[in-house]
Design a protein around this motif. Structure first.
Motif, PDB file in Angstrom:
ATOM      1  N   GLY A   1       0.789  -1.216   0.000  1.00 53.32           N
ATOM      2  CA  GLY A   1       0.000   0.000   0.000  1.00 53.32           C
ATOM      3  C   GLY A   1       0.827   1.274   0.000  1.00 53.32           C
ATOM      4  O   GLY A   1       1.729   1.441   0.806  1.00 53.32           O
ATOM      5  N   THR A   2       0.493   2.164  -0.924  1.00 51.87           N
ATOM      6  CA  THR A   2       1.070   3.508  -0.933  1.00 51.87           C
ATOM      7  C   THR A   2      -0.023   4.572  -0.959  1.00 51.87           C
ATOM      8  O   THR A   2       0.278   5.752  -1.136  1.00 51.87           O
ATOM      9  CB  THR A   2       1.995   3.704  -2.151  1.00 51.87           C
ATOM     10  N   GLY A   3      -1.279   4.166  -0.800  1.00 55.56           N
ATOM     11  CA  GLY A   3      -2.367   5.139  -0.786  1.00 55.56           C
ATOM     12  C   GLY A   3      -2.992   5.382  -2.139  1.00 55.56           C
ATOM     13  O   GLY A   3      -3.515   6.479  -2.380  1.00 55.56           O
ATOM     14  N   LYS A   4      -2.977   4.383  -3.024  1.00 52.25           N
ATOM     15  CA  LYS A   4      -3.556   4.582  -4.353  1.00 52.25           C
ATOM     16  C   LYS A   4      -5.058   4.852  -4.289  1.00 52.25           C
ATOM     17  O   LYS A   4      -5.557   5.741  -4.978  1.00 52.25           O
ATOM     18  CB  LYS A   4      -3.276   3.366  -5.240  1.00 52.25           C
ATOM     19  N   THR A   5      -5.778   4.091  -3.458  1.00 57.09           N
ATOM     20  CA  THR A   5      -7.232   4.278  -3.402  1.00 57.09           C
ATOM     21  C   THR A   5      -7.612   5.670  -2.899  1.00 57.09           C
ATOM     22  O   THR A   5      -8.453   6.339  -3.521  1.00 57.09           O
ATOM     23  CB  THR A   5      -7.870   3.183  -2.534  1.00 57.09           C
ATOM     24  N   PRO A   6      -7.030   6.177  -1.799  1.00 57.03           N
ATOM     25  CA  PRO A   6      -7.342   7.558  -1.411  1.00 57.03           C
ATOM     26  C   PRO A   6      -6.986   8.581  -2.489  1.00 57.03           C
ATOM     27  O   PRO A   6      -7.703   9.579  -2.656  1.00 57.03           O
ATOM     28  CB  PRO A   6      -6.496   7.773  -0.154  1.00 57.03           C
ATOM     29  N   MET A   7      -5.915   8.345  -3.247  1.00 51.52           N
ATOM     30  CA  MET A   7      -5.559   9.272  -4.319  1.00 51.52           C
ATOM     31  C   MET A   7      -6.583   9.223  -5.448  1.00 51.52           C
ATOM     32  O   MET A   7      -6.953  10.271  -6.016  1.00 51.52           O
ATOM     33  CB  MET A   7      -4.155   8.952  -4.852  1.00 51.52           C
ATOM     34  N   VAL A   8      -7.050   8.033  -5.807  1.00 49.59           N
ATOM     35  CA  VAL A   8      -8.078   7.931  -6.845  1.00 49.59           C
ATOM     36  C   VAL A   8      -9.333   8.689  -6.418  1.00 49.59           C
ATOM     37  O   VAL A   8      -9.943   9.419  -7.207  1.00 49.59           O
ATOM     38  CB  VAL A   8      -8.398   6.454  -7.142  1.00 49.59           C
ATOM     39  N   ILE A   9      -9.730   8.533  -5.156  1.00 46.82           N
ATOM     40  CA  ILE A   9     -10.888   9.264  -4.641  1.00 46.82           C
ATOM     41  C   ILE A   9     -10.638  10.769  -4.706  1.00 46.82           C
ATOM     42  O   ILE A   9     -11.510  11.549  -5.127  1.00 46.82           O
ATOM     43  CB  ILE A   9     -11.194   8.819  -3.199  1.00 46.82           C
TER      44      ILE A   9
ATOM     45  N   GLN B   1     -18.706   3.334  -3.457  1.00 49.69           N
ATOM     46  CA  GLN B   1     -19.499   3.876  -2.363  1.00 49.69           C
ATOM     47  C   GLN B   1     -19.023   5.255  -1.928  1.00 49.69           C
ATOM     48  O   GLN B   1     -19.799   6.038  -1.373  1.00 49.69           O
ATOM     49  CB  GLN B   1     -19.478   2.900  -1.191  1.00 49.69           C
ATOM     50  N   SER B   2     -17.770   5.553  -2.170  1.00 49.22           N
ATOM     51  CA  SER B   2     -17.208   6.844  -1.761  1.00 49.22           C
ATOM     52  C   SER B   2     -17.466   7.943  -2.781  1.00 49.22           C
ATOM     53  O   SER B   2     -17.326   9.128  -2.448  1.00 49.22           O
ATOM     54  CB  SER B   2     -15.692   6.716  -1.542  1.00 49.22           C
ATOM     55  N   LEU B   3     -17.819   7.557  -4.013  1.00 51.50           N
ATOM     56  CA  LEU B   3     -17.871   8.528  -5.101  1.00 51.50           C
ATOM     57  C   LEU B   3     -19.216   8.467  -5.839  1.00 51.50           C
ATOM     58  O   LEU B   3     -19.304   7.969  -6.964  1.00 51.50           O
ATOM     59  CB  LEU B   3     -16.731   8.262  -6.096  1.00 51.50           C
ATOM     60  N   PRO B   4     -20.288   8.967  -5.217  1.00 51.88           N
ATOM     61  CA  PRO B   4     -21.555   9.030  -5.936  1.00 51.88           C
ATOM     62  C   PRO B   4     -21.414   9.898  -7.187  1.00 51.88           C
ATOM     63  O   PRO B   4     -20.800  10.955  -7.150  1.00 51.88           O
ATOM     64  CB  PRO B   4     -22.518   9.652  -4.912  1.00 51.88           C
TER      65      PRO B   4
ATOM     66  N   SER C   1      -1.051  13.890   3.092  1.00 51.31           N
ATOM     67  CA  SER C   1      -1.216  13.315   4.419  1.00 51.31           C
ATOM     68  C   SER C   1      -2.653  12.851   4.588  1.00 51.31           C
ATOM     69  O   SER C   1      -3.576  13.368   3.951  1.00 51.31           O
ATOM     70  CB  SER C   1      -0.862  14.335   5.509  1.00 51.31           C
ATOM     71  N   TYR C   2      -2.838  11.855   5.456  1.00 52.36           N
ATOM     72  CA  TYR C   2      -4.166  11.326   5.737  1.00 52.36           C
ATOM     73  C   TYR C   2      -4.707  11.980   7.002  1.00 52.36           C
ATOM     74  O   TYR C   2      -4.057  11.951   8.049  1.00 52.36           O
ATOM     75  CB  TYR C   2      -4.119   9.812   5.913  1.00 52.36           C
TER      76      TYR C   2
ATOM     77  N   VAL D   1     -16.273   3.058  11.972  1.00 51.51           N
ATOM     78  CA  VAL D   1     -15.344   3.207  10.847  1.00 51.51           C
ATOM     79  C   VAL D   1     -14.723   4.594  10.908  1.00 51.51           C
ATOM     80  O   VAL D   1     -15.446   5.600  11.049  1.00 51.51           O
ATOM     81  CB  VAL D   1     -16.066   3.030   9.497  1.00 51.51           C
ATOM     82  N   LEU D   2     -13.408   4.648  10.811  1.00 50.07           N
ATOM     83  CA  LEU D   2     -12.716   5.935  10.777  1.00 50.07           C
ATOM     84  C   LEU D   2     -12.670   6.425   9.331  1.00 50.07           C
ATOM     85  O   LEU D   2     -12.025   5.809   8.476  1.00 50.07           O
ATOM     86  CB  LEU D   2     -11.304   5.798  11.329  1.00 50.07           C
ATOM     87  N   ALA D   3     -13.358   7.515   9.053  1.00 43.91           N
ATOM     88  CA  ALA D   3     -13.330   8.116   7.724  1.00 43.91           C
ATOM     89  C   ALA D   3     -12.090   8.990   7.600  1.00 43.91           C
ATOM     90  O   ALA D   3     -11.847   9.861   8.440  1.00 43.91           O
ATOM     91  CB  ALA D   3     -14.594   8.941   7.489  1.00 43.91           C
ATOM     92  N   VAL D   4     -11.303   8.729   6.560  1.00 47.71           N
ATOM     93  CA  VAL D   4     -10.024   9.419   6.366  1.00 47.71           C
ATOM     94  C   VAL D   4     -10.005  10.025   4.967  1.00 47.71           C
ATOM     95  O   VAL D   4     -10.494   9.419   4.008  1.00 47.71           O
ATOM     96  CB  VAL D   4      -8.850   8.430   6.534  1.00 47.71           C
ATOM     97  N   GLU D   5      -9.461  11.211   4.852  1.00 43.78           N
ATOM     98  CA  GLU D   5      -9.311  11.853   3.547  1.00 43.78           C
ATOM     99  C   GLU D   5      -7.857  12.234   3.320  1.00 43.78           C
ATOM    100  O   GLU D   5      -7.140  12.587   4.253  1.00 43.78           O
ATOM    101  CB  GLU D   5     -10.197  13.094   3.443  1.00 43.78           C
ATOM    102  N   LEU D   6      -7.458  12.141   2.061  1.00 47.48           N
ATOM    103  CA  LEU D   6      -6.123  12.571   1.661  1.00 47.48           C
ATOM    104  C   LEU D   6      -6.118  14.080   1.474  1.00 47.48           C
ATOM    105  O   LEU D   6      -7.015  14.634   0.826  1.00 47.48           O
ATOM    106  CB  LEU D   6      -5.741  11.880   0.351  1.00 47.48           C
TER     107      LEU D   6
END
Length: 353
Positions: free
Chosen positions: A56-64, A116-119, A228-229, A328-333
């Protein structure tokens, strides 16, 4: 899950084969660069989010992050490999932008989290990414593509190649698989348009600065940004929406996750949370009811009143009811100044009719 000591032993023995694997990857990249292996250009811009290393390098948070950034101006669509998804169809429509149409078992946990994160943003999985991109294009669902985990997928041409690194990466001592965690030799970074260091906290400043200095020294023309997250809230199984972090300040918690770098979840949990226990699983772990029942037993034994986990893990377990609540801890980049303008400038005007 292999522990770090065993993994280190396996890598040590694998180093004898590492130069051969590096050579194969160099040859492969050269064949694509010279047109001897086919690489398709779609009639819409493509942004690739990828990495050089496994894990993991944070690809999913970056895509979001990118999808949200671009949604005000374009109609982004996401193409993912669908790692660990059970479906073997060439293209799977995970979300049409309105509804999530597949389960984590069939599509993979990360594509469902993206959906689910991106309506409003369609998500497809396709092992041959060009098929997924062509599907979104033909269906009129997107006018710009975001390619999840695409740095090594050279069969689809891209207009912007982002390569992500964990801020703790030590490139000077990194080995290529099977001698280490690199998917390709470092020379592959010459293909990148931008480097992003993710997850740097106050205690990682020296490592992040060392990595940034190495990248700037080796590739001085390629910009480097940091992200940063940041925890932004909490939600639970009740479906009542997000609540503030203060909702759990006095609640004893048992934390668990199945992600590539569990320490990133640990560091993101607010310091004033009362964590009574901790359990990690392998990345993409397919949680069962027995797994969760065992977690509840551990939590109760340690005096915890609730469980807390990541968004990626929660998509697989949200319908399983337990004796304790799951939060659930919601985190944003959050990206450093200049990154948004860099991305928008690079893709502005491309592929628009």
């Amino acid at each position: 899950m292999l522990n770090n000591r065993l993994l280190g032993i396996l890598f040590l023995f694998g180093r004898i084969f590492s130069p051969l694997y590096s050579l194969v990857m160099r040859i492969r990249a050269a064949l694509y660069a010279r047109g001897l292996l086919a690489s398709t250009r779609l009639s819409l811009p493509v942004i690739s989010v990828g990495n050089l290393s496994m894990g993991g390098t944070g690809k999913t948070p970056m895509v979001i992050y990118l999808a949200r950034l671009l949604s005000g101006q374009r109609r982004p669509g996401i193409v993912s490999r669908g790692y660990r998804g059970r479906s073997r169809q060439p293209v799977n429509l995970v979300s049409d932008g309105k509804n999530t149409l597949m389960s984590p078992i069939d599509a993979g946990d990360e594509p469902v989290l993206l959906a689910q994160s991106l309506p409003g943003v369609p998500v497809v999985t396709a092992r041959q990414r060009v098929l997924g991109g062509d599907f979104l294009l033909r269906q009129g669902l997107a006018d710009i593509l975001i390619l999840d985990d695409g740095f090594q997928h050279l069969a689809l041409q891209r207009d912007l190649d982002l390569v992500l690194f964990s801020a703790q990466t030590r490139m000077q001592s990194a080995w290529v698989f099977p001698g280490g965690m690199l998917r390709e030799p470092p020379s592959a970074l010459a293909r990148a348009d931008c480097f992003v260091l993710t997850g740097a906290g106050p205690g990682d400043r020296a490592e992040a600065d060392t990595l940034r200095g190495w990248l700037q020294g080796e590739y001085p023309r390629t910009p480097v940004f940091e992200g940063s997250y940041q925890p932004v809230g909490l939600y639970g199984q009740e479906g009542r929406g997000r609540v503030g972090l203060s909702a759990l300040h006095s609640v004893p918690l048992f934390a668990f996750c199945g992600i590539a770098h569990p320490q990133s979840f640990r560091k993101t949990l607010p310091l004033n949370f009362l964590i009574k226990g901790w359990q990690t699983f392998a990345d993409h772990h397919p949680f069962t009811e027995d797994d969760l029942a065992a977690l509840v037993d551990q939590a109760v034994t340690l005096g915890a009143a609730a469980l807390i986990t990541t968004e990626k893990d929660f998509v697989k377990i949200k319908d399983i009811r337990l004796g304790l609540p799951i939060w659930v801890l919601a985190v944003e980049l959050q990206m450093e100044h200049g990154f948004d303008r860099f991305v928008v400038t690079r893709v502005s005007g491309q592929g628009q009719s």
